[in-house]
Design an enzyme around this catalytic site. Structure first.
Site, mmCIF file in Angstrom:
data_model
loop_
_atom_site.group_PDB
_atom_site.id
_atom_site.type_symbol
_atom_site.label_atom_id
_atom_site.label_comp_id
_atom_site.label_asym_id
_atom_site.label_seq_id
_atom_site.Cartn_x
_atom_site.Cartn_y
_atom_site.Cartn_z
ATOM 1 N N SER A 136 0.843 -1.192 0.000
ATOM 2 C CA SER A 136 0.000 0.000 0.000
ATOM 3 C C SER A 136 0.880 1.245 0.000
ATOM 4 C CB SER A 136 -0.860 -0.011 1.271
ATOM 5 O OG SER A 136 -1.453 1.248 1.479
ATOM 6 N N TYR A 149 -1.739 -1.133 10.415
ATOM 7 C CA TYR A 149 -1.888 -1.553 9.012
ATOM 8 C C TYR A 149 -0.722 -1.024 8.163
ATOM 9 C CZ TYR A 149 -3.682 -1.749 4.238
ATOM 10 O OH TYR A 149 -3.811 -1.972 2.887
HETATM 11 N N1 LIG Z 1 -8.769 -1.587 -1.085
HETATM 12 C C1 LIG Z 1 -7.818 -0.681 -0.895
HETATM 13 O O1 LIG Z 1 -8.075 0.534 -0.868
HETATM 14 C C2 LIG Z 1 -6.393 -1.128 -0.742
HETATM 15 C C3 LIG Z 1 -5.385 -0.134 -0.743
HETATM 16 C C4 LIG Z 1 -4.059 -0.510 -0.598
HETATM 17 C C5 LIG Z 1 -3.738 -1.854 -0.476
HETATM 18 N N2 LIG Z 1 -4.742 -2.795 -0.470
HETATM 19 C C6 LIG Z 1 -4.341 -4.198 -0.293
HETATM 20 O O2 LIG Z 1 -4.908 -5.003 -1.313
HETATM 21 C C7 LIG Z 1 -5.105 -6.338 -0.817
HETATM 22 C C8 LIG Z 1 -6.527 -6.801 -1.123
HETATM 23 O O3 LIG Z 1 -7.408 -5.936 -0.427
HETATM 24 P P1 LIG Z 1 -8.960 -5.751 -0.842
HETATM 25 O O4 LIG Z 1 -9.221 -4.296 -0.835
HETATM 26 O O5 LIG Z 1 -9.281 -6.563 -2.031
HETATM 27 O O6 LIG Z 1 -9.629 -6.360 0.479
HETATM 28 P P2 LIG Z 1 -10.971 -7.186 0.684
HETATM 29 O O7 LIG Z 1 -11.969 -6.858 -0.365
HETATM 30 O O8 LIG Z 1 -11.319 -7.004 2.115
HETATM 31 O O9 LIG Z 1 -10.485 -8.709 0.431
HETATM 32 C C9 LIG Z 1 -9.523 -9.283 1.283
HETATM 33 C C10 LIG Z 1 -9.211 -10.680 0.804
HETATM 34 O O10 LIG Z 1 -8.253 -11.238 1.736
HETATM 35 C C11 LIG Z 1 -8.766 -12.457 2.231
HETATM 36 N N3 LIG Z 1 -8.393 -12.677 3.618
HETATM 37 C C12 LIG Z 1 -8.567 -11.840 4.673
HETATM 38 N N4 LIG Z 1 -8.171 -12.430 5.806
HETATM 39 C C13 LIG Z 1 -7.721 -13.664 5.461
HETATM 40 C C14 LIG Z 1 -7.207 -14.755 6.196
HETATM 41 N N5 LIG Z 1 -7.064 -14.714 7.525
HETATM 42 N N6 LIG Z 1 -6.835 -15.876 5.525
HETATM 43 C C15 LIG Z 1 -7.004 -15.950 4.175
HETATM 44 N N7 LIG Z 1 -7.485 -14.949 3.433
HETATM 45 C C16 LIG Z 1 -7.856 -13.819 4.072
HETATM 46 C C17 LIG Z 1 -10.294 -12.333 2.103
HETATM 47 O O11 LIG Z 1 -10.884 -13.619 1.964
HETATM 48 P P3 LIG Z 1 -11.709 -14.384 3.107
HETATM 49 O O12 LIG Z 1 -12.409 -13.353 3.944
HETATM 50 O O13 LIG Z 1 -12.608 -15.257 2.300
HETATM 51 O O14 LIG Z 1 -10.686 -15.172 3.855
HETATM 52 C C18 LIG Z 1 -10.431 -11.568 0.784
HETATM 53 O O15 LIG Z 1 -10.374 -12.456 -0.290
HETATM 54 C C19 LIG Z 1 -4.787 -6.289 0.680
HETATM 55 O O16 LIG Z 1 -3.478 -6.774 0.917
HETATM 56 C C20 LIG Z 1 -4.863 -4.810 0.987
HETATM 57 O O17 LIG Z 1 -4.070 -4.464 2.111
HETATM 58 C C21 LIG Z 1 -6.048 -2.468 -0.600
#
Ligand SMILES: NC(=O)c1ccc[n+]([C@@H]2O[C@H](COP(=O)([O-])OP(=O)(O)OC[C@H]3O[C@@H](n4cnc5c(N)ncnc54)[C@H](OP(=O)(O)O)[C@@H]3O)[C@@H](O)[C@H]2O)c1
Length: 263
Positions: A136, A149
């Site tokens: 991020s 985070y």
């Molecule tokens: N969205 C943003 O603005 C943003 C910005 C910067 C970086 N990111 C990064 O992008 C990545 C994806 O984020 P997203 O926005 O797509 O989040 P999201 O929609 O909340 O999805 C998170 C994913 O991670 C999985 N996950 C969470 N806890 C887990 C666990 N204990 N074991 C296995 N899987 C787990 C969830 O699946 P289950 O719940 O089914 O396990 C889901 O598939 C993350 O690393 C996040 O930090 C996101």
């Protein structure tokens, strides 16, 4: 690496950015191995993309232990590992429980590093591989409510730089993906804490931040793997903080030109 005919393991593939990365990798001709906790969503997507589903809790050390070996025995060799799964606990540090604190470091930092540890000897034996770590822009820019985070993401970005140094001259590529706001469940959660939402708002007003769609991120990840790019930074207009944080790493890289990187 050309993704056609390769196998990509994507963690956190049940929804959000991970689901989009799985779709883009499949569209580029890769087989996908999907990891997350939500069995139903994971199996449906794996069925649709003709991939495999591997239910695992990356917040549980026992579940992560031997995970790469299990995926490879079910699905076949992993050519690309995408460490995408992540959690955010937004708010004051004192309002977090000790369990939540451990989970955020385990899911966002320790498990991705452990999965790299498991997969790298296998990739080196096969003479090919690529690691993508989803980090991020907050890893270089502190926002209120995101102290734990952001520090997991700072750790993941710096770990990827160190891994790249370890792998210099080896046939394994690395990409670190530093993202701003991407509309997903995670962004909705982060915006539920007023100080964090107000800080994001200031950056939107300054036109430094703009939302990027998760499909755009996924296509950029596929391109980075195909072209062996070390960075993806989106939105590009906000990349300056990550570039400034990268300066000391580039300085060391330059200073170490000619120094052997393997034992
Ligand atoms: N969205 C943003 O603005 C943003 C910005 C910067 C970086 N990111 C990064 O992008 C990545 C994806 O984020 P997203 O926005 O797509 O989040 P999201 O929609 O909340 O999805 C998170 C994913 O991670 C999985 N996950 C969470 N806890 C887990 C666990 N204990 N074991 C296995 N899987 C787990 C969830 O699946 P289950 O719940 O089914 O396990 C889901 O598939 C993350 O690393 C996040 O930090 C996101």
């Amino acid at each position: 690496m050309d993704l056609a005919g390769r196998r990509v393991l994507i963690t956190g593939a049940s929804r959000g950015i991970g689901e989009s990365i799985a779709r883009s990798c499949a569209a580029a001709g890769a087989s996908v191995a999907l990891v997350a906790r939500s069995e139903g969503q994971l199996s449906r997507l794996a069925g649709e993309l003709h991939g495999t589903a591997h239910v695992a809790d990356l917040g549980d050390a026992g579940s992560v232990d031997g995970l790469i070996a299990r995926v490879e025995s079910d699905a076949g060799p992993v050519d690309v590992l995408v460490n995408n799964a992540g959690v955010d606990h937004v708010g004051a540090l004192g309002a977090m429980s000790a369990v939540e604190l451990e989970q955020i470091y385990r899911v966002n930092l320790l498990s991705p590093v452990e999965l790299c540890r498991q997969v790298l000897p296998r990739m080196l034996d096969r003479g090919r591989g690529h690691i993508v770590n989803i980090s991020s822009l907050s890893g270089a820019a502190p926002f209120p409510g995101l102290a734990s985070y952001s520090s997991t993401k700072a750790g993941l970005t710096h770990f990827t730089a160190g891994l790249r140094a370890d792998l210099k001259g080896q046939p394994i590529g690395t990409t670190v993906v530093e993202l701003g706001p991407i509309p997903t469940d995670m962004l909705s959660n982060a915006s539920s804490y007023r100080p964090t939402a107000a800080s994001f708002q200031r950056f939107y007003q300054l036109q430094i931040l703009v939302d990027i769609q998760r499909e755009t991120v996924a296509d950029a990840v596929v391109e980075a793997i195909s072209k062996d790019r070390r960075h993806v930074r989106l939105p590009r207009r906000a990349a300056v903080t990550a570039m400034l944080a990268e300066a000391p790493r580039r300085f060391v890289e330059l200073a170490l030109t000619g120094v052997p990187h393997q034992a």
